[in-house]
Design an enzyme around this catalytic site. Structure first.
Site, PDB file in Angstrom:
ATOM      1  N   ARG A  27      -9.712  16.309  11.821  1.00  0.00           N
ATOM      2  CA  ARG A  27      -8.442  16.298  12.265  1.00  0.00           C
ATOM      3  C   ARG A  27      -7.579  17.528  11.763  1.00  0.00           C
ATOM      4  O   ARG A  27      -6.781  18.067  12.338  1.00  0.00           O
ATOM      5  CB  ARG A  27      -7.798  14.983  11.893  1.00  0.00           C
ATOM      6  CG  ARG A  27      -8.189  13.730  12.483  1.00  0.00           C
ATOM      7  CD  ARG A  27      -7.436  12.656  12.272  1.00  0.00           C
ATOM      8  NE  ARG A  27      -7.700  11.418  12.693  1.00  0.00           N
ATOM      9  CZ  ARG A  27      -8.732  10.456  11.923  1.00  0.00           C
ATOM     10  NH1 ARG A  27      -8.707  10.751  10.835  1.00  0.00           N
ATOM     11  NH2 ARG A  27      -9.140   9.615  12.312  1.00  0.00           N
ATOM     12  N   GLU A  40     -27.485  10.117   9.384  1.00  0.00           N
ATOM     13  CA  GLU A  40     -27.421   8.854   9.431  1.00  0.00           C
ATOM     14  C   GLU A  40     -28.893   8.388   9.397  1.00  0.00           C
ATOM     15  O   GLU A  40     -29.772   8.686  10.894  1.00  0.00           O
ATOM     16  CB  GLU A  40     -26.471   8.339  10.115  1.00  0.00           C
ATOM     17  CG  GLU A  40     -26.441   6.666  10.389  1.00  0.00           C
ATOM     18  CD  GLU A  40     -26.661   5.937   9.120  1.00  0.00           C
ATOM     19  OE1 GLU A  40     -27.371   5.001   8.903  1.00  0.00           O
ATOM     20  OE2 GLU A  40     -25.669   6.093   8.072  1.00  0.00           O
ATOM     21  N   SER A  46     -20.370   3.607  11.851  1.00  0.00           N
ATOM     22  CA  SER A  46     -18.867   2.983  11.839  1.00  0.00           C
ATOM     23  C   SER A  46     -18.884   1.671  12.336  1.00  0.00           C
ATOM     24  O   SER A  46     -18.057   1.557  13.294  1.00  0.00           O
ATOM     25  CB  SER A  46     -18.007   4.011  12.650  1.00  0.00           C
ATOM     26  OG  SER A  46     -18.066   5.501  12.226  1.00  0.00           O
ATOM     27  N   CYS A  50     -19.198  -6.151   7.156  1.00  0.00           N
ATOM     28  CA  CYS A  50     -18.352  -7.633   6.821  1.00  0.00           C
ATOM     29  C   CYS A  50     -18.615  -8.436   7.850  1.00  0.00           C
ATOM     30  O   CYS A  50     -18.186  -9.704   7.821  1.00  0.00           O
ATOM     31  CB  CYS A  50     -16.883  -7.211   6.205  1.00  0.00           C
ATOM     32  SG  CYS A  50     -16.853  -6.035   4.710  1.00  0.00           S
ATOM     33  N   ARG A  77     -16.035  14.638  19.150  1.00  0.00           N
ATOM     34  CA  ARG A  77     -15.057  15.306  18.546  1.00  0.00           C
ATOM     35  C   ARG A  77     -15.721  16.626  17.686  1.00  0.00           C
ATOM     36  O   ARG A  77     -15.309  16.777  16.630  1.00  0.00           O
ATOM     37  CB  ARG A  77     -14.554  14.054  17.422  1.00  0.00           C
ATOM     38  CG  ARG A  77     -13.992  13.027  18.321  1.00  0.00           C
ATOM     39  CD  ARG A  77     -13.235  11.850  17.083  1.00  0.00           C
ATOM     40  NE  ARG A  77     -12.163  12.622  16.568  1.00  0.00           N
ATOM     41  CZ  ARG A  77     -11.455  12.050  15.569  1.00  0.00           C
ATOM     42  NH1 ARG A  77     -11.773  10.950  15.112  1.00  0.00           N
ATOM     43  NH2 ARG A  77     -10.280  12.591  15.246  1.00  0.00           N
ATOM     44  N   ASP A 292     -19.471   2.474  -1.006  1.00  0.00           N
ATOM     45  CA  ASP A 292     -20.088   1.734  -1.985  1.00  0.00           C
ATOM     46  C   ASP A 292     -21.081   2.058  -2.997  1.00  0.00           C
ATOM     47  O   ASP A 292     -21.878   1.435  -3.829  1.00  0.00           O
ATOM     48  CB  ASP A 292     -21.111   0.518  -1.110  1.00  0.00           C
ATOM     49  CG  ASP A 292     -20.168  -0.343  -0.339  1.00  0.00           C
ATOM     50  OD1 ASP A 292     -19.050  -0.352  -0.473  1.00  0.00           O
ATOM     51  OD2 ASP A 292     -20.762  -1.257   0.513  1.00  0.00           O
ATOM     52  N   ASN A 314     -13.383   2.959   3.696  1.00  0.00           N
ATOM     53  CA  ASN A 314     -12.307   3.716   4.490  1.00  0.00           C
ATOM     54  C   ASN A 314     -11.343   4.449   3.943  1.00  0.00           C
ATOM     55  O   ASN A 314     -11.026   5.450   4.255  1.00  0.00           O
ATOM     56  CB  ASN A 314     -11.666   2.726   5.559  1.00  0.00           C
ATOM     57  CG  ASN A 314     -12.787   2.405   6.631  1.00  0.00           C
ATOM     58  OD1 ASN A 314     -12.928   3.167   7.548  1.00  0.00           O
ATOM     59  ND2 ASN A 314     -13.415   1.138   6.492  1.00  0.00           N
ATOM     60  N   TRP A 443       9.646 -23.117  -2.776  1.00  0.00           N
ATOM     61  CA  TRP A 443       8.983 -22.205  -3.682  1.00  0.00           C
ATOM     62  C   TRP A 443       7.507 -21.751  -3.271  1.00  0.00           C
ATOM     63  O   TRP A 443       6.647 -22.866  -3.013  1.00  0.00           O
ATOM     64  CB  TRP A 443       8.826 -22.663  -4.951  1.00  0.00           C
ATOM     65  CG  TRP A 443      10.354 -22.700  -5.612  1.00  0.00           C
ATOM     66  CD1 TRP A 443      11.275 -23.527  -5.737  1.00  0.00           C
ATOM     67  CD2 TRP A 443      10.732 -21.475  -6.896  1.00  0.00           C
ATOM     68  NE1 TRP A 443      12.289 -22.790  -6.529  1.00  0.00           N
ATOM     69  CE2 TRP A 443      11.897 -21.930  -7.138  1.00  0.00           C
ATOM     70  CE3 TRP A 443       9.992 -20.598  -6.916  1.00  0.00           C
ATOM     71  CZ2 TRP A 443      12.648 -20.923  -7.675  1.00  0.00           C
ATOM     72  CZ3 TRP A 443      10.662 -19.724  -8.026  1.00  0.00           C
ATOM     73  CH2 TRP A 443      11.992 -19.718  -8.349  1.00  0.00           C
ATOM     74  N   ARG A 451       6.040 -19.346 -12.243  1.00  0.00           N
ATOM     75  CA  ARG A 451       7.107 -20.129 -13.126  1.00  0.00           C
ATOM     76  C   ARG A 451       6.163 -20.761 -14.276  1.00  0.00           C
ATOM     77  O   ARG A 451       6.562 -20.812 -15.089  1.00  0.00           O
ATOM     78  CB  ARG A 451       7.721 -21.100 -12.077  1.00  0.00           C
ATOM     79  CG  ARG A 451       8.659 -20.372 -11.203  1.00  0.00           C
ATOM     80  CD  ARG A 451       9.578 -21.354 -10.297  1.00  0.00           C
ATOM     81  NE  ARG A 451      10.514 -22.161 -11.194  1.00  0.00           N
ATOM     82  CZ  ARG A 451      11.075 -23.118 -10.666  1.00  0.00           C
ATOM     83  NH1 ARG A 451      10.987 -23.570  -9.391  1.00  0.00           N
ATOM     84  NH2 ARG A 451      11.999 -23.914 -11.259  1.00  0.00           N
TER      85      ARG A 451
END
Length: 462
Positions: A27, A40, A46, A50, A77, A292, A314, A443, A451
């Protein structure tokens, strides 16, 4: 007039940190200024690791739903992304990387001006007899998830053993329950979720048992048993044997820094790469690392820790890409926030556990409260338990753990912000949080705990 050739950026690793760095650098600098080559070794880029347990469990229907950007989208890109290509050596002195095409076996040296190491983490696989038998699965990437799904589809039996009760182990136990398996979870600790204090882990244990998961605590796997066909048939501990048609390993991960270590780059106590706030590898002006494979600063303890999470990866990539692309950005550190679930039970933590606070030599108080996710009279209100730890003398917030049903887990974000801001529990009680009966009691449970923590701090100082 001769034009200046572009600099070359090499990125090792095509997932969150690596491709975020490559994309952000692109960019900021076009191909005429910066040539980007990414290696890779797998089949995907990408993607959300998770999300794998939820794909395996059927909550996510398609594997490709977990992919944020395909190799072709990156190439569009003008990033030279080379799939199934593994970096096998880094020559720091001569600024070059040797890569191996895993299809042909051919090795090639490529020179770089700037290097990003985003090699991720690797699953822990202890040297247990039988651990490499067919039917035993680690779950680290999409290929692993697909292999597990293939086994689940082919296997006639419905007995599963999950080894390890951390985030991956607990989430995979849930996934297998959703698939109709009889699940046994073997954990060498006293309670599941060692990222929680034992009393909070006990709540997770109770809930998992209520969901039909057999939790075996204080047990060490001694051997993976196999049948006459060589496939897994069970898991043996020193005390008992548990039959299994499939075994899933959720023992944890360690930084994948084999290349970095061989290249003489600095590693921390956990084996992760050590960087400065700009994610530049310490002592190396033109090498960055993220994801990681690195250690990060714990803002609560002030120490470096290995905390492998996609959110961090990220952010690391964005910081690295900005710096590589001629901008400026830093990653200040983390407070150790994580959230997970097992069926309808939400589990969250941030900051230090009691064990960690003790190891740091901190004097602290802890409180634990029960409250509801909504106003008690509003339909659907459910119980949650909040545990809060504060420094004895100053009242500084040190950590929060939350276990409960719907509406419990994301409340940990309140505590994460308070920790980042170095707030005291007294200051927290004045936080202007949103209130309406469908969302919270008057609360909020986190403030109720604050508290109570204020009172405990005052009592300890009396």
């Amino acid at each position: 007039m001769t034009s200046t050739p572009p600099e070359t950026l090499i990125v090792i690793g095509g997932d969150a940190a690596g491709m975020s760095a490559a994309s952000q650098a692109r960019r900021l600098k076009g191909p005429a200024e910066l040539k980007i080559i990414a290696f890779e070794r797998g089949h995907f880029t990408s993607y959300s690791a998770c999300g794998i347990p939820y794909w395996v469990g059927g909550d996510v229907s398609e594997r490709d739903d977990l992919i944020a950007r395909t190799p072709d989208e990156h190439r569009a890109r003008e990033i030279d992304l080379r799939m199934q290509t593994e970096a096998v050596e880094i020559d720091v002195e001569n600024q070059r990387v040797k890569s191996r095409n895993l299809k042909t076996g051919n090795d090639v040296w490529t020179s770089y001006d700037k290097l990003v190491i985003a090699t991720g983490a690797r699953p822990v696989r202890p040297p247990i007899p039988g651990i490499d038998a067919p039917g035993v699965h680690g779950v680290q990437n999409l290929d692993d998830g697909q292999a597990l799904l293939d086994t689940l589809t082919r296997t006639e039996g419905r007995r599963a053993v999950v080894v390890g009760a951390g985030y991956i182990g607990v989430e995979m136990a849930e996934a297998l329950i959703h698939r109709g398996y009889e699940v046994t979870l073997i954990n060498r600790g006293k309670q599941p979720m060692a990222t929680l204090d034992p009393d909070m882990g006990a709540l997770v244990h109770e809930a998992m048992t209520g969901m039909g998961i057999t939790v075996v605590s204080d047990a060490e796997v001694a051997k993976i048993l196999t049948g006459a066909d060589g496939r897994v048939s069970g898991v043996a501990t020193d005390e008992a044997t548990y039959p299994a048609d499939v075994v899933v390993l959720g023992i944890g991960v360690t930084p994948e820094t084999t290349l970095a270590k061989a290249a003489g780059l600095p590693l921390g106590a956990s084996g992760g790469l050590v960087t400065d706030l700009s994610m530049r590898v310490r002592g190396h002006e033109n090498i960055w690392a993220g994801g990681d494979c690195v250690e990060v600063l714990d803002l609560v303890s002030g120490r470096l820790r290995h905390i492998p999470l996609g959110t961090h990866a990220n952010k690391h990539g964005q910081v690295i890409g900005s710096n590589v692309g001629g901008g400026y950005a830093t990653f200040p550190g983390v407070v150790g926030t994580a959230v997970s679930k097992v069926c309808d039970l939400e589990i969250a933590r941030t900051g230090l556990r009691e064990k960690e606070a003790t190891a740091e030599g901190l004097q602290f108080v802890t409180v634990r409260i029960e409250s509801t996710s909504r106003a008690g009279y509003y339909p659907g209100a459910s119980l949650m338990t909040v545990k809060m730890t504060a420094e004895r003398r100053t009242g500084r917030l040190l950590g929060v753990q939350i276990v409960g049903r719907e509406g419990a887990g994301k409340r940990v974000d309140i505590a994460a912000v308070a920790l980042t801001a170095n707030m005291t529990v007294d200051q927290m009680t004045a936080l202007d949080l949103g209130y309406a009966p469908p969302f919270s009691p008057v609360w909020d449970p986190v403030l109720v705990a604050a508290r109570k923590a204020v009172a405990a701090v005052r009592k300890a100082g009396a």
